[in-house]
Design a protein around this motif. Sequence first.
Motif, PDB file in Angstrom:
ATOM      1  N   ALA A  10       0.858  -1.185   0.000  1.00  0.00           N
ATOM      2  CA  ALA A  10       0.000   0.000   0.000  1.00  0.00           C
ATOM      3  C   ALA A  10       0.889   1.228   0.000  1.00  0.00           C
ATOM      4  CB  ALA A  10      -0.867   0.013   1.254  1.00  0.00           C
ATOM      5  N   LYS A  11       0.397   2.316  -0.563  1.00  0.00           N
ATOM      6  CA  LYS A  11       1.158   3.558  -0.472  1.00  0.00           C
ATOM      7  C   LYS A  11       0.313   4.626   0.229  1.00  0.00           C
ATOM      8  CE  LYS A  11      -0.725   6.925  -2.758  1.00  0.00           C
ATOM      9  NZ  LYS A  11      -1.822   6.622  -3.514  1.00  0.00           N
ATOM     10  N   ILE A  12       1.032   5.457   0.939  1.00  0.00           N
ATOM     11  CA  ILE A  12       0.393   6.609   1.563  1.00  0.00           C
ATOM     12  C   ILE A  12       1.124   7.848   1.074  1.00  0.00           C
ATOM     13  CG2 ILE A  12       0.217   7.843   3.794  1.00  0.00           C
ATOM     14  CD1 ILE A  12      -1.890   5.706   3.437  1.00  0.00           C
ATOM     15  N   GLU A  17      -0.190  15.412  -2.723  1.00  0.00           N
ATOM     16  CA  GLU A  17      -1.185  14.937  -3.694  1.00  0.00           C
ATOM     17  C   GLU A  17      -1.832  16.119  -4.423  1.00  0.00           C
ATOM     18  OE1 GLU A  17      -1.424  15.104  -0.205  1.00  0.00           O
ATOM     19  OE2 GLU A  17      -2.321  13.111  -0.060  1.00  0.00           O
ATOM     20  N   HIS A  18      -2.273  15.855  -5.597  1.00  0.00           N
ATOM     21  CA  HIS A  18      -2.874  16.820  -6.534  1.00  0.00           C
ATOM     22  C   HIS A  18      -1.847  17.809  -7.078  1.00  0.00           C
ATOM     23  CE1 HIS A  18      -6.892  15.346  -6.575  1.00  0.00           C
ATOM     24  NE2 HIS A  18      -6.869  15.221  -5.263  1.00  0.00           N
ATOM     25  N   ALA A  19      -1.093  18.485  -6.176  1.00  0.00           N
ATOM     26  CA  ALA A  19      -0.090  19.433  -6.672  1.00  0.00           C
ATOM     27  C   ALA A  19       0.956  18.701  -7.521  1.00  0.00           C
ATOM     28  CB  ALA A  19       0.574  20.136  -5.495  1.00  0.00           C
ATOM     29  N   ARG A  98      -9.306   3.817  -1.956  1.00  0.00           N
ATOM     30  CA  ARG A  98      -9.152   4.566  -0.709  1.00  0.00           C
ATOM     31  C   ARG A  98      -7.855   5.364  -0.695  1.00  0.00           C
ATOM     32  NH1 ARG A  98     -13.545   2.259  -0.272  1.00  0.00           N
ATOM     33  NH2 ARG A  98     -14.469   1.705   1.740  1.00  0.00           N
ATOM     34  N   GLY A  99      -7.294   5.602  -1.874  1.00  0.00           N
ATOM     35  CA  GLY A  99      -6.072   6.393  -1.925  1.00  0.00           C
ATOM     36  C   GLY A  99      -4.841   5.640  -1.471  1.00  0.00           C
ATOM     37  N   MET A 100      -4.910   4.322  -1.455  1.00  0.00           N
ATOM     38  CA  MET A 100      -3.735   3.547  -1.044  1.00  0.00           C
ATOM     39  C   MET A 100      -3.010   2.946  -2.242  1.00  0.00           C
ATOM     40  SD  MET A 100      -4.221   1.660   2.486  1.00  0.00           S
ATOM     41  CE  MET A 100      -4.801   2.463   3.946  1.00  0.00           C
ATOM     42  N   PRO A 142      -2.325   9.998 -14.612  1.00  0.00           N
ATOM     43  CA  PRO A 142      -1.665   9.834 -13.314  1.00  0.00           C
ATOM     44  C   PRO A 142      -0.274  10.452 -13.309  1.00  0.00           C
ATOM     45  CG  PRO A 142      -1.467   7.825 -14.565  1.00  0.00           C
ATOM     46  CD  PRO A 142      -2.235   8.792 -15.429  1.00  0.00           C
ATOM     47  N   SER A 143       0.170  10.856 -12.119  1.00  0.00           N
ATOM     48  CA  SER A 143       1.520  11.420 -12.015  1.00  0.00           C
ATOM     49  C   SER A 143       2.570  10.321 -12.027  1.00  0.00           C
ATOM     50  CB  SER A 143       1.636  12.208 -10.714  1.00  0.00           C
ATOM     51  OG  SER A 143       1.436  11.336  -9.626  1.00  0.00           O
ATOM     52  N   GLY A 144       2.166   9.081 -11.739  1.00  0.00           N
ATOM     53  CA  GLY A 144       3.135   7.987 -11.636  1.00  0.00           C
ATOM     54  C   GLY A 144       3.558   7.739 -10.198  1.00  0.00           C
ATOM     55  N   LEU A 145       3.060   8.580  -9.298  1.00  0.00           N
ATOM     56  CA  LEU A 145       3.430   8.481  -7.881  1.00  0.00           C
ATOM     57  C   LEU A 145       3.003   7.151  -7.269  1.00  0.00           C
ATOM     58  CD1 LEU A 145       4.343   9.918  -5.251  1.00  0.00           C
ATOM     59  CD2 LEU A 145       2.053  10.827  -5.086  1.00  0.00           C
ATOM     60  N   ASP A 146       1.790   6.733  -7.566  1.00  0.00           N
ATOM     61  CA  ASP A 146       1.285   5.474  -6.995  1.00  0.00           C
ATOM     62  C   ASP A 146       2.169   4.304  -7.392  1.00  0.00           C
ATOM     63  OD1 ASP A 146      -0.813   6.879  -6.026  1.00  0.00           O
ATOM     64  OD2 ASP A 146      -2.365   5.553  -6.820  1.00  0.00           O
ATOM     65  N   ALA A 147       2.459   4.226  -8.683  1.00  0.00           N
ATOM     66  CA  ALA A 147       3.257   3.100  -9.175  1.00  0.00           C
ATOM     67  C   ALA A 147       4.662   3.142  -8.587  1.00  0.00           C
ATOM     68  CB  ALA A 147       3.310   3.133 -10.700  1.00  0.00           C
ATOM     69  N   GLN A 185     -12.647   8.733  -5.740  1.00  0.00           N
ATOM     70  CA  GLN A 185     -12.539   8.494  -7.182  1.00  0.00           C
ATOM     71  C   GLN A 185     -11.437   9.386  -7.727  1.00  0.00           C
ATOM     72  OE1 GLN A 185     -14.173   6.332  -9.059  1.00  0.00           O
ATOM     73  NE2 GLN A 185     -15.593   5.538  -7.529  1.00  0.00           N
ATOM     74  N   THR A 186     -10.263   8.785  -7.922  1.00  0.00           N
ATOM     75  CA  THR A 186      -9.092   9.578  -8.316  1.00  0.00           C
ATOM     76  C   THR A 186      -9.372  10.410  -9.566  1.00  0.00           C
ATOM     77  OG1 THR A 186      -7.729   7.832  -7.399  1.00  0.00           O
ATOM     78  CG2 THR A 186      -6.613   9.413  -8.803  1.00  0.00           C
ATOM     79  N   LYS A 187      -9.941   9.753 -10.574  1.00  0.00           N
ATOM     80  CA  LYS A 187     -10.168  10.427 -11.852  1.00  0.00           C
ATOM     81  C   LYS A 187     -11.072  11.653 -11.673  1.00  0.00           C
ATOM     82  CE  LYS A 187     -10.632   8.552 -16.496  1.00  0.00           C
ATOM     83  NZ  LYS A 187     -10.899   7.316 -17.220  1.00  0.00           N
ATOM     84  N   GLY A 270      -4.057  10.911  -0.627  1.00  0.00           N
ATOM     85  CA  GLY A 270      -4.559  10.384  -1.893  1.00  0.00           C
ATOM     86  C   GLY A 270      -5.451  11.403  -2.564  1.00  0.00           C
ATOM     87  N   SER A 271      -6.369  10.936  -3.371  1.00  0.00           N
ATOM     88  CA  SER A 271      -7.136  11.878  -4.182  1.00  0.00           C
ATOM     89  C   SER A 271      -8.202  12.627  -3.399  1.00  0.00           C
ATOM     90  CB  SER A 271      -7.769  11.153  -5.361  1.00  0.00           C
ATOM     91  OG  SER A 271      -8.631  10.165  -4.890  1.00  0.00           O
ATOM     92  N   GLY A 272      -8.613  12.105  -2.233  1.00  0.00           N
ATOM     93  CA  GLY A 272      -9.615  12.809  -1.434  1.00  0.00           C
ATOM     94  C   GLY A 272     -11.032  12.560  -1.915  1.00  0.00           C
TER      95      GLY A 272
HETATM   96  O1  PMV Z   1      -6.120   8.399  -4.676  1.00  0.00           O
HETATM   97  P1  PMV Z   1      -4.788   7.959  -5.115  1.00  0.00           P
HETATM   98  O2  PMV Z   1      -4.004   7.220  -4.114  1.00  0.00           O
HETATM   99  O3  PMV Z   1      -4.787   7.285  -6.433  1.00  0.00           O
HETATM  100  O4  PMV Z   1      -3.890   9.268  -5.244  1.00  0.00           O
HETATM  101  C1  PMV Z   1      -3.853  10.024  -6.358  1.00  0.00           C
HETATM  102  C2  PMV Z   1      -2.845  11.106  -6.179  1.00  0.00           C
HETATM  103  C3  PMV Z   1      -3.124  12.313  -7.030  1.00  0.00           C
HETATM  104  O5  PMV Z   1      -2.070  13.237  -6.770  1.00  0.00           O
HETATM  105  C4  PMV Z   1      -4.435  12.948  -6.631  1.00  0.00           C
HETATM  106  C5  PMV Z   1      -3.171  11.982  -8.511  1.00  0.00           C
HETATM  107  C6  PMV Z   1      -1.850  11.547  -9.071  1.00  0.00           C
HETATM  108  O6  PMV Z   1      -1.885  10.969 -10.172  1.00  0.00           O
HETATM  109  O7  PMV Z   1      -0.791  11.814  -8.468  1.00  0.00           O
END
Ligand code: PMV
Length: 313
Positions: A10-12, A17-19, A98-100, A142-147, A185-187, A270-272
């Motif tokens: 899982a990632k936190i 996020e968003h920025a 859930r933003g993980m 996506p920013s690629g942060l999750d991966a 919902q990230t998208k 996460g995306s909130g």
């Molecule tokens: O909700 P998550 O964990 O997929 O987080 C998305 C993070 C964002 O910054 C909102 C989008 C992104 O692609 O980085």
Amino acid sequence: MKNATGESFAKIILLGEHAVVYGQPAIALPVKSIRLTASLTDGTDQSIHSSFYTGSLQAAAHTDFAGIADLIAALLKHFNAVDAGFTLTIKSALPPERGMGSSAACATAVVRAFYAAFEQPLSRAQLLAWTATSEHAIHGNPSGLDAATTSAYRPQWFVKGQAPVPIQFPKNGTLVIADTGIAGQTKIAVGAVAKHLADDPDQTTASIEAIGQATVFAAKALAEDDLLALGTQMDHAQLALQALGVSNAALDQLIQTAKAHGALGAKLTGSGQGGCMIALAQNARDAQTIRQALTQAGATATWQYDFSEERTH
Ligand code: PMV
């Protein structure tokens, strides 16, 4: 094809996020106690067993699993094995949406399992290229942060388009993670920020930059073991995230509860618009108090992440 297993975590997102979508830095950490495994075993057909989807690879095309199914099809093609029989079993302790980073964690573990099954070495760059493709299909932009984080073993400093850099975490401090029970919902959330930016560029740019600045200051606080300063930056980021319209009543309530029970800082992660929040506690005992208060306030699940664990890995 050999029997093989791939794993991910899982990632936190601690901050950013968003920025991060707009070029600002983010800090994210893999939570190794919450993991996902993808296991490949011999089979006569191409079948998938998971809590997301169970059935044949072919029939996954129009389901929520389509992005991962496309990834599997591409992997089979890559290994010249489009007709190979297998059973893929995915076991995940990550709550989805859930933003993980559930989808990125799934893609990561699947890619690792296929490379191991075909006995091929997998570089980090190759892994991130594969997961970028499926994350694009699932999330849009996506920013690629999750991966980057679900496939990492250490906390990461992340800037879109650059290689993630592992960063040091403090000796003390505990993060509490709490689930609102509402799917994020990230998208949709990423789209809402894009709309804000189009409608009110000055205000939205200021919020995005404020998050970026909080992330830079937070990195300094982490390096200096300054938990108070880290908490303050989390609070600053939360204000800016609220201004971007990605918090919601459930998140705000859990954040207030955590602060009222001794959290040094608290924010969504996460995306909130649902999903999880995080709170920083001075130590494990304070974290326990905050967890109990969050559960009483309606959190459907809570987890704990001690920064000290990070230094022992
Ligand atoms: O909700 P998550 O964990 O997929 O987080 C998305 C993070 C964002 O910054 C909102 C989008 C992104 O692609 O980085």
